[in-house]
Design an enzyme around this catalytic site. Structure first.
Site, PDB file in Angstrom:
ATOM      1  CG  ASN A 147     -13.828 -52.342  -2.634  1.00  0.00           C
ATOM      2  OD1 ASN A 147     -13.547 -51.489  -3.453  1.00  0.00           O
ATOM      3  ND2 ASN A 147     -12.987 -52.718  -1.689  1.00  0.00           N
TER       4      ASN A 147
ATOM      5  CG  ASP B  15     -11.145 -51.178   4.813  1.00  0.00           C
ATOM      6  OD1 ASP B  15     -10.059 -50.586   4.634  1.00  0.00           O
ATOM      7  OD2 ASP B  15     -11.456 -52.216   4.195  1.00  0.00           O
ATOM      8  NE  ARG B  16      -5.423 -53.718   6.129  1.00  0.00           N
ATOM      9  CZ  ARG B  16      -4.171 -53.824   5.701  1.00  0.00           C
ATOM     10  NH1 ARG B  16      -3.762 -53.126   4.662  1.00  0.00           N
ATOM     11  NH2 ARG B  16      -3.333 -54.622   6.319  1.00  0.00           N
TER      12      ARG B  16
ATOM     13  CB  THR C 165     -20.283 -79.453  -8.875  1.00  0.00           C
ATOM     14  OG1 THR C 165     -19.956 -80.527  -9.752  1.00  0.00           O
ATOM     15  CG2 THR C 165     -19.460 -78.226  -9.260  1.00  0.00           C
TER      16      THR C 165
END
Length: 256
Positions: free
Chosen positions: A9, A109-110, A185
Protein backbone atom coordinates in the site's frame (compact mmCIF):
# COMPACT_ATOMS: atom_id res chain seq x y z
CA UNK A 1 19.03 -13.90 -11.85
CA UNK A 2 15.61 -13.57 -10.25
CA UNK A 3 13.88 -10.25 -9.61
CA UNK A 4 11.36 -10.33 -6.73
CA UNK A 5 8.85 -7.50 -6.30
CA UNK A 6 6.06 -6.80 -3.83
CA UNK A 7 3.65 -3.90 -4.34
CA UNK A 8 2.36 -2.79 -0.95
CA UNK A 9 0.00 0.00 0.00
CA UNK A 10 2.89 2.36 0.71
CA UNK A 11 6.00 0.97 -1.01
CA UNK A 12 7.18 -1.27 -3.80
CA UNK A 13 9.82 -3.53 -2.25
CA UNK A 14 12.19 -5.39 -4.53
CA UNK A 15 15.32 -7.50 -4.56
CA UNK A 16 17.53 -9.48 -6.91
CA UNK A 17 18.60 -13.06 -6.17
CA UNK A 18 21.62 -14.67 -7.75
CA UNK A 19 21.30 -18.35 -6.99
CA UNK A 20 20.07 -18.57 -3.38
CA UNK A 21 21.62 -15.26 -2.30
CA UNK A 22 19.88 -11.90 -2.15
CA UNK A 23 22.29 -9.54 -3.89
CA UNK A 24 20.57 -6.27 -3.02
CA UNK A 25 17.16 -4.84 -2.21
CA UNK A 26 15.38 -1.55 -2.84
CA UNK A 27 12.10 0.25 -2.29
CA UNK A 28 10.12 3.11 -3.77
CA UNK A 29 6.79 4.74 -3.06
CA UNK A 30 3.86 2.86 -4.59
CA UNK A 31 0.59 4.13 -5.97
CA UNK A 32 -2.15 2.45 -7.95
CA UNK A 33 -1.93 4.61 -11.09
CA UNK A 34 1.75 4.18 -11.92
CA UNK A 35 2.31 3.26 -15.59
CA UNK A 36 4.14 0.27 -17.04
CA UNK A 37 6.80 2.56 -18.50
CA UNK A 38 7.39 4.26 -15.14
CA UNK A 39 7.87 0.85 -13.55
CA UNK A 40 10.06 -0.43 -16.35
CA UNK A 41 12.39 2.57 -16.46
CA UNK A 42 12.67 2.61 -12.67
CA UNK A 43 13.58 -1.07 -12.53
CA UNK A 44 16.13 -0.81 -15.33
CA UNK A 45 17.70 2.16 -13.55
CA UNK A 46 17.94 0.26 -10.26
CA UNK A 47 19.58 -2.70 -11.94
CA UNK A 48 22.08 -0.61 -13.90
CA UNK A 49 23.01 1.42 -10.81
CA UNK A 50 23.87 -1.88 -9.13
CA UNK A 51 25.95 -2.98 -12.13
CA UNK A 52 23.47 -5.61 -13.33
CA UNK A 53 22.50 -5.70 -17.00
CA UNK A 54 18.70 -5.97 -17.32
CA UNK A 55 19.02 -8.89 -19.75
CA UNK A 56 20.46 -10.98 -16.90
CA UNK A 57 17.01 -11.13 -15.27
CA UNK A 58 15.66 -14.53 -16.23
CA UNK A 59 12.62 -14.73 -13.93
CA UNK A 60 10.38 -12.35 -12.02
CA UNK A 61 8.28 -13.16 -8.94
CA UNK A 62 5.55 -10.67 -8.10
CA UNK A 63 2.98 -10.14 -5.36
CA UNK A 64 0.71 -7.18 -4.84
CA UNK A 65 -2.14 -5.70 -2.84
CA UNK A 66 -2.90 -3.10 -5.58
CA UNK A 67 -4.60 -4.72 -8.60
CA UNK A 68 -4.08 -1.76 -10.97
CA UNK A 69 -0.39 -1.61 -10.18
CA UNK A 70 -0.12 -5.39 -10.62
CA UNK A 71 -1.24 -5.04 -14.23
CA UNK A 72 1.21 -2.20 -14.90
CA UNK A 73 4.15 -4.02 -13.34
CA UNK A 74 3.33 -7.24 -15.20
CA UNK A 75 3.30 -5.27 -18.44
CA UNK A 76 6.63 -3.66 -17.54
CA UNK A 77 8.21 -7.10 -16.99
CA UNK A 78 7.09 -8.26 -20.41
CA UNK A 79 8.10 -5.05 -22.20
CA UNK A 80 11.42 -4.28 -20.51
CA UNK A 81 12.69 -7.76 -19.55
CA UNK A 82 10.84 -10.05 -21.97
CA UNK A 83 9.75 -12.11 -18.96
CA UNK A 84 6.28 -13.32 -18.01
CA UNK A 85 6.16 -12.75 -14.23
CA UNK A 86 5.04 -15.37 -11.75
CA UNK A 87 2.32 -13.77 -9.62
CA UNK A 88 1.40 -14.96 -6.13
CA UNK A 89 -2.38 -15.31 -6.26
CA UNK A 90 -5.12 -17.73 -5.24
CA UNK A 91 -4.38 -21.26 -6.41
CA UNK A 92 -0.57 -21.16 -6.45
CA UNK A 93 1.35 -23.71 -4.40
CA UNK A 94 2.41 -22.35 -1.02
CA UNK A 95 3.17 -25.45 1.08
CA UNK A 96 0.76 -24.07 3.70
CA UNK A 97 -2.53 -25.43 5.02
CA UNK A 98 -4.60 -22.26 5.09
CA UNK A 99 -7.44 -22.31 7.61
CA UNK A 100 -9.12 -19.05 6.54
CA UNK A 101 -12.82 -19.52 5.78
CA UNK A 102 -12.03 -18.16 2.34
CA UNK A 103 -8.31 -18.72 1.60
CA UNK A 104 -8.46 -16.15 -1.22
CA UNK A 105 -8.97 -13.43 1.41
CA UNK A 106 -5.45 -13.81 2.80
CA UNK A 107 -3.23 -10.99 1.58
CA UNK A 108 -0.32 -11.94 -0.66
CA UNK A 109 2.11 -10.20 1.70
CA UNK A 110 1.02 -12.38 4.62
CA UNK A 111 1.26 -15.55 2.52
CA UNK A 112 4.80 -14.92 1.30
CA UNK A 113 5.92 -13.96 4.80
CA UNK A 114 4.52 -17.26 6.07
CA UNK A 115 6.22 -19.26 3.30
CA UNK A 116 9.60 -17.77 4.26
CA UNK A 117 8.98 -18.18 7.99
CA UNK A 118 8.22 -21.91 7.87
CA UNK A 119 11.22 -22.44 5.58
CA UNK A 120 13.63 -20.62 7.88
CA UNK A 121 12.20 -22.04 11.13
CA UNK A 122 10.85 -25.52 10.33
CA UNK A 123 8.85 -27.53 12.85
CA UNK A 124 8.22 -24.50 15.06
CA UNK A 125 5.02 -22.76 16.13
CA UNK A 126 5.34 -19.25 14.76
CA UNK A 127 3.85 -15.79 14.96
CA UNK A 128 4.89 -13.50 12.12
CA UNK A 129 4.51 -9.86 13.16
CA UNK A 130 4.58 -7.47 10.21
CA UNK A 131 5.06 -3.78 10.94
CA UNK A 132 4.14 -1.76 7.86
CA UNK A 133 1.14 0.26 6.66
CA UNK A 134 -0.85 -2.18 8.79
CA UNK A 135 0.51 -4.10 11.74
CA UNK A 136 -0.34 -7.76 11.21
CA UNK A 137 0.05 -10.96 13.18
CA UNK A 138 -0.15 -14.41 11.59
CA UNK A 139 -0.27 -17.66 13.56
CA UNK A 140 1.39 -20.63 11.86
CA UNK A 141 1.65 -24.11 13.37
CA UNK A 142 4.66 -26.40 13.35
CA UNK A 143 2.85 -28.50 10.71
CA UNK A 144 2.63 -25.42 8.41
CA UNK A 145 -1.01 -24.70 9.23
CA UNK A 146 -1.81 -21.03 8.66
CA UNK A 147 -4.46 -20.49 11.32
CA UNK A 148 -5.22 -16.83 10.59
CA UNK A 149 -4.29 -13.66 12.35
CA UNK A 150 -4.92 -10.07 13.33
CA UNK A 151 -4.78 -6.78 11.42
CA UNK A 152 -4.60 -3.34 13.03
CA UNK A 153 -3.40 0.15 12.04
CA UNK A 154 0.35 0.45 11.58
CA UNK A 155 2.59 3.06 13.18
CA UNK A 156 2.56 5.52 10.29
CA UNK A 157 -1.16 4.97 9.65
CA UNK A 158 -1.88 5.77 13.31
CA UNK A 159 0.23 8.92 13.09
CA UNK A 160 -1.52 10.06 9.92
CA UNK A 161 -4.91 9.52 11.57
CA UNK A 162 -3.87 11.67 14.54
CA UNK A 163 -2.54 14.47 12.37
CA UNK A 164 -5.54 14.40 10.03
CA UNK A 165 -8.25 14.22 12.67
CA UNK A 166 -6.80 16.43 15.42
CA UNK A 167 -6.45 20.07 14.38
CA UNK A 168 -3.65 20.96 16.80
CA UNK A 169 -1.45 17.92 16.26
CA UNK A 170 1.43 18.02 13.80
CA UNK A 171 3.45 15.17 12.37
CA UNK A 172 6.40 13.86 14.40
CA UNK A 173 9.35 11.58 13.76
CA UNK A 174 8.47 7.94 14.32
CA UNK A 175 10.99 6.74 16.89
CA UNK A 176 11.44 4.45 19.85
CA UNK A 177 11.42 6.24 23.19
CA UNK A 178 12.72 5.14 26.60
CA UNK A 179 10.05 6.82 28.73
CA UNK A 180 6.29 6.73 28.50
CA UNK A 181 5.56 10.22 29.87
CA UNK A 182 6.10 12.89 27.25
CA UNK A 183 6.91 16.46 28.31
CA UNK A 184 5.81 18.02 25.04
CA UNK A 185 3.07 17.27 22.54
CA UNK A 186 5.59 15.74 20.14
CA UNK A 187 7.08 13.50 22.85
CA UNK A 188 3.61 12.46 23.99
CA UNK A 189 2.67 11.45 20.45
CA UNK A 190 5.90 9.51 19.99
CA UNK A 191 5.33 7.69 23.27
CA UNK A 192 1.75 6.87 22.35
CA UNK A 193 2.71 5.53 18.93
CA UNK A 194 5.58 3.44 20.27
CA UNK A 195 4.12 2.05 23.47
CA UNK A 196 0.66 1.78 21.96
CA UNK A 197 1.99 -0.65 19.36
CA UNK A 198 3.94 -2.56 22.02
CA UNK A 199 0.89 -2.85 24.27
CA UNK A 200 -1.35 -4.03 21.45
CA UNK A 201 1.28 -6.49 20.24
CA UNK A 202 1.82 -8.01 23.69
CA UNK A 203 -1.90 -8.49 24.20
CA UNK A 204 -2.39 -10.02 20.76
CA UNK A 205 0.62 -12.34 20.95
CA UNK A 206 -0.50 -13.48 24.42
CA UNK A 207 -3.99 -14.28 23.17
CA UNK A 208 -2.62 -16.13 20.13
CA UNK A 209 -0.43 -18.19 22.47
CA UNK A 210 -3.52 -19.17 24.50
CA UNK A 211 -6.06 -19.61 21.70
CA UNK A 212 -3.88 -21.32 19.09
CA UNK A 213 -0.86 -22.88 20.78
CA UNK A 214 -2.33 -24.13 24.07
CA UNK A 215 -0.28 -21.75 26.18
CA UNK A 216 3.04 -22.71 24.58
CA UNK A 217 5.25 -19.82 23.50
CA UNK A 218 5.66 -19.55 19.71
CA UNK A 219 8.70 -18.07 18.04
CA UNK A 220 7.83 -14.45 17.19
CA UNK A 221 9.36 -13.18 13.94
CA UNK A 222 9.33 -9.46 13.23
CA UNK A 223 9.42 -8.07 9.71
CA UNK A 224 8.39 -4.99 7.76
CA UNK A 225 9.47 -1.36 7.58
CA UNK A 226 9.14 -0.66 11.32
CA UNK A 227 10.16 -4.00 12.82
CA UNK A 228 13.57 -2.64 13.80
CA UNK A 229 11.84 0.01 15.91
CA UNK A 230 10.83 -2.72 18.36
CA UNK A 231 14.14 -4.62 18.47
CA UNK A 232 14.79 -3.80 22.14
CA UNK A 233 11.16 -4.09 23.28
CA UNK A 234 11.28 -7.79 24.12
CA UNK A 235 8.38 -8.47 21.75
CA UNK A 236 10.33 -10.18 18.99
CA UNK A 237 12.58 -13.24 19.08
CA UNK A 238 14.11 -12.52 15.68
CA UNK A 239 13.85 -9.79 13.06
CA UNK A 240 13.91 -10.65 9.37
CA UNK A 241 13.60 -7.41 7.35
CA UNK A 242 13.69 -9.22 3.99
CA UNK A 243 11.23 -12.00 4.88
CA UNK A 244 8.83 -10.92 2.13
CA UNK A 245 11.46 -11.08 -0.62
CA UNK A 246 12.66 -14.46 0.61
CA UNK A 247 9.06 -15.69 0.57
CA UNK A 248 8.58 -14.51 -3.01
CA UNK A 249 11.74 -16.32 -4.07
CA UNK A 250 10.58 -19.53 -2.37
CA UNK A 251 7.08 -19.24 -3.84
CA UNK A 252 8.60 -19.06 -7.32
CA UNK A 253 10.65 -22.20 -6.65
CA UNK A 254 7.57 -24.03 -5.31
CA UNK A 255 5.68 -23.25 -8.52
CA UNK A 256 8.47 -23.84 -11.05
Amino acid sequence: MILCLHIGNTHVVGGVFDGQALQFDFRRTSHARISADEFGLFLRGVLLSNEIEPNRIGQVALSSVLPEATYALSSACRKYFDVEPFIVRAGVRTGLKIRYRNPQDVGADRIINAIAAVHQFPDRDLVVAGFGTATTFCAIGADKTFFGGVILPGVRTSLEALVTRAAKLSSVEIAGVDHVIGRSTAESMQSGLYYGQIGMAREIIGRIRTEVFGGQQPLVIGTGEFAGLFESSGLLDVIRPQLMLEGLFLALLLNS
